[in-house]
Motif scaffolding. Structure first.
Motif, PDB file in Angstrom:
ATOM      1  N   LYS A  40      -0.761  -7.882  -0.053  1.00  0.00           N
ATOM      2  CA  LYS A  40      -0.438  -6.441  -0.016  1.00  0.00           C
ATOM      3  C   LYS A  40       0.122  -6.038   1.345  1.00  0.00           C
ATOM      4  CE  LYS A  40      -3.610  -4.994  -3.576  1.00  0.00           C
ATOM      5  NZ  LYS A  40      -5.048  -4.815  -3.772  1.00  0.00           N
ATOM      6  N   GLN A  41      -0.508  -6.540   2.403  1.00  0.00           N
ATOM      7  CA  GLN A  41      -0.027  -6.214   3.755  1.00  0.00           C
ATOM      8  C   GLN A  41       1.363  -6.814   3.992  1.00  0.00           C
ATOM      9  OE1 GLN A  41      -3.288  -7.941   5.858  1.00  0.00           O
ATOM     10  NE2 GLN A  41      -4.564  -6.095   5.774  1.00  0.00           N
ATOM     11  N   ALA A  42       1.569  -8.032   3.496  1.00  0.00           N
ATOM     12  CA  ALA A  42       2.864  -8.695   3.685  1.00  0.00           C
ATOM     13  C   ALA A  42       3.968  -7.932   2.950  1.00  0.00           C
ATOM     14  CB  ALA A  42       2.786 -10.139   3.201  1.00  0.00           C
ATOM     15  N   ALA A  43       3.672  -7.510   1.734  1.00  0.00           N
ATOM     16  CA  ALA A  43       4.672  -6.756   0.958  1.00  0.00           C
ATOM     17  C   ALA A  43       5.011  -5.443   1.664  1.00  0.00           C
ATOM     18  CB  ALA A  43       4.147  -6.490  -0.452  1.00  0.00           C
ATOM     19  N   ALA A  44       3.992  -4.792   2.206  1.00  0.00           N
ATOM     20  CA  ALA A  44       4.231  -3.535   2.927  1.00  0.00           C
ATOM     21  C   ALA A  44       5.112  -3.791   4.153  1.00  0.00           C
ATOM     22  CB  ALA A  44       2.901  -2.908   3.339  1.00  0.00           C
ATOM     23  N   GLY A  45       4.859  -4.889   4.847  1.00  0.00           N
ATOM     24  CA  GLY A  45       5.656  -5.234   6.031  1.00  0.00           C
ATOM     25  C   GLY A  45       7.099  -5.559   5.709  1.00  0.00           C
ATOM     26  N   VAL A  46       7.347  -6.048   4.497  1.00  0.00           N
ATOM     27  CA  VAL A  46       8.728  -6.333   4.074  1.00  0.00           C
ATOM     28  C   VAL A  46       9.493  -5.023   3.893  1.00  0.00           C
ATOM     29  CG1 VAL A  46      10.145  -7.228   2.179  1.00  0.00           C
ATOM     30  CG2 VAL A  46       8.239  -8.597   3.052  1.00  0.00           C
TER      31      VAL A  46
END
Lengths: 355, 355
Positions: free
Chosen positions: B18-24
């Motif tokens: 979830k954090q990685a997707a938000a960072g993208v």
């Protein structure tokens, strides 16, 4: 709203970022993230195959060439190229058109003799050296198509009696090239193709296996070709996002369409640099890059204030490289022309305020 | 709901995804994606510094060691290790505990003599060879801590009079190790640390610069150390997600806490394999891996039906490696014990239906 003129890792299309973020949460509705599926799964094999197919289509790669997605960036290619193509006791010819070309030739020296047949070092790389003879007895000629730091670009590729190897890291997919004119093309993804973490290599198969060196598998193009870019676990996500970016490029009309846009973006920006009394270009006009537009302020006292003025308008990443100074606006494929208009307007307003 | 037992690239924590997707989409609210920011930006430097710090904390890396995030996977380390540590005319000692150890020693042969001091090939790598003498005149001893394909794991590391180099790709961060006992540790990220695309290297500084070889920059640990893992553009996103995964690990209580969970997951699963009359283990019990649990059906006719039975319950990735057959359940750090219970229950139900 941010206008991302960063030199790289650079801007990617918004649409691609949205698709990539969705794939991180759930790839194509399979209930697993693109980050946690096997590279041997049919899902990822589909991604890799499509990425290779799109490269071939968009660049018109002819038969007899292999397309690879590797790791390690262009800097790894600086060593892999001579490792694979330069025979023991042989020599290679390099054109030193900038810092990256210089790094490439330094790495080649680990493998054999390097003949620097032309350099633009005398004028701090502000032009493309054109006056040289390519030695017919060298294993290959190495060129750098676009010099990111100084903002010069090869507008025409020289004729060569030997295979041409070209670092196209910062202008691949930005304009038409005739792949058949090259023995090997390489490019880090992080300007026009995708995120940092994968490197495209296009190599003419018949050039391989002639250098008679023993090459460890990961550095051996033939082993990578035999493994279909999966000799070991590939950089799954970087290839996925590259594939999405190539899909976006195709939907926009491909390289031909983007080339027109890029030329227009460059024209608008250079026109303002030449017109605006506060600014001036860095490079010889005929060698100016359509990807990295470098410029200076006439009065050094204007440098910091203009940077601040631009940042207040959402303009990011225009500070010049530490070895070149001034400003550099990178106008890669994904940068919309509207961002160029915003920059031009900022230059005009700034000039108005500083008359 | 999917239960991801894949061998790698393997499961990552949902929270990290979830954090990685938000960072993208937008990295830390700066209005730009993690995929399109410069690796020289303060934002990415913060990510890399935190990743290095977390590695040091979680593994207790002592002074005198450098921590690197490189590209190319463990397979590139197979060559880089001897390139940097094996002097011309020298020899290295390898323990052949599986296919990956075999690949590592084959690459070392490009650089010098390799002495295979022990092998488990005679019994298809179903045990860890322990009966060997480490030659004091070799440059280093190479070990593989966990053998992903066969499901064996070094439960104790042998004493060695020479520096120990260890491939920990499939069990790093899963249990406590004493880094001071090693000269060099390397690990592809895609099991317990993050997504495919970056490789962790922990190297004792004093071992470098002794092999007296001329090493191209990208393959030279010292150049990578001098560049702080940024000799060239690093794999930004893979390092970012690794950092997020290490943060998650720390919040869970670190390596010590995860080791207990991993031991419990392994205990529950092996207990069922030993108890259930339809299944049997593959490896010598004392050498069983706590990461990759390999097992077979007693009756080969049950193999395909059980795979289907499991898939219907959301159990993914348990088909054994093509060179080992049967089943392999990888129970990496991010796999919750509840997924192990689901698998055990499926084994029990399947046995009930096939009495």
């Amino acid at each position: 709203m941010k206008h991302n003129f960063g030199a790289g890792p650079g801007i990617l299309p918004q649409e691609v970022l949205k698709q990539a973020a969705a794939g991180v949460l759930d790839f194509n509705g399979i209930g697993l993230s693109i980050l946690e599926i096997s590279h041997r799964s049919p899902e990822f094999e589909g991604v890799l195959n499509e990425a290779v197919k799109l490269v071939k289509e968009e660049l018109g790669v002819p038969e007899g060439y292999s397309v690879l997605f590797l790791q390690g960036g262009a800097s790894t290619q600086f060593a892999m190229v001579p490792y694979n193509l330069l025979p023991e006791g042989g020599k290679a010819a390099y054109v030193e058109s900038g810092v990256w070309a210089n790094k490439a030739l330094k790495e080649a020296k680990y493998f054999g003799d390097v003949e620097v047949i032309a350099t633009a070092k005398d004028k701090n790389f502000t032009y493309i050296p054109k006056d040289f003879t390519v030695p017919a007895d060298a294993a290959y000629l190495h060129l750098t198509s676009n010099n990111t730091i100084y903002g010069t670009q090869l507008q025409e590729f020289p004729a060569s009696p030997i295979p041409v190897v070209c670092d196209m890291s910062s202008d691949i997919f930005s304009r038409k090239v005739n792949v058949a004119d090259f023995g090997l093309i390489y490019a880090g993804a992080q300007k026009n193709m995708g995120p940092a973490g994968t490197t495209l290599v296009i190599v003419k198969d018949e050039l391989l296996g002639k250098a008679d060196r023993k090459i460890p598998s990961m550095f051996n193009y033939q082993a990578q070709i035999d493994g279909g870019s999966m000799y070991n676990t590939p950089p799954v996500f970087a290839i996925y996002v590259s594939m999405l970016t190539l899909r976006w490029l195709k939907a926009k009309g491909g390289v031909e369409a983007i080339q027109k846009e890029n030329e227009e973006k460059a024209r608008v920006l250079y026109e303002e640099i030449d017109r605006n009394p506060l600014f001036k270009g860095v490079c010889v006009p005929e060698d100016r890059s359509h990807m990295n537009v470098c410029f200076l302020v006439e009065n050094p006292e204007h440098e910091k204030p203009f940077l601040k003025f631009a940042e207040e308008r959402g303009i990011e990443g225009i500070k010049g490289h530490r070895s070149a100074g001034g400003f550099r606006a990178s106008i890669y494929n994904a940068l919309p022309i509207t961002s160029v208009y915003v920059l031009v307007e900022a230059m005009q307003e700034f000039a108005e305020k500083n008359k």
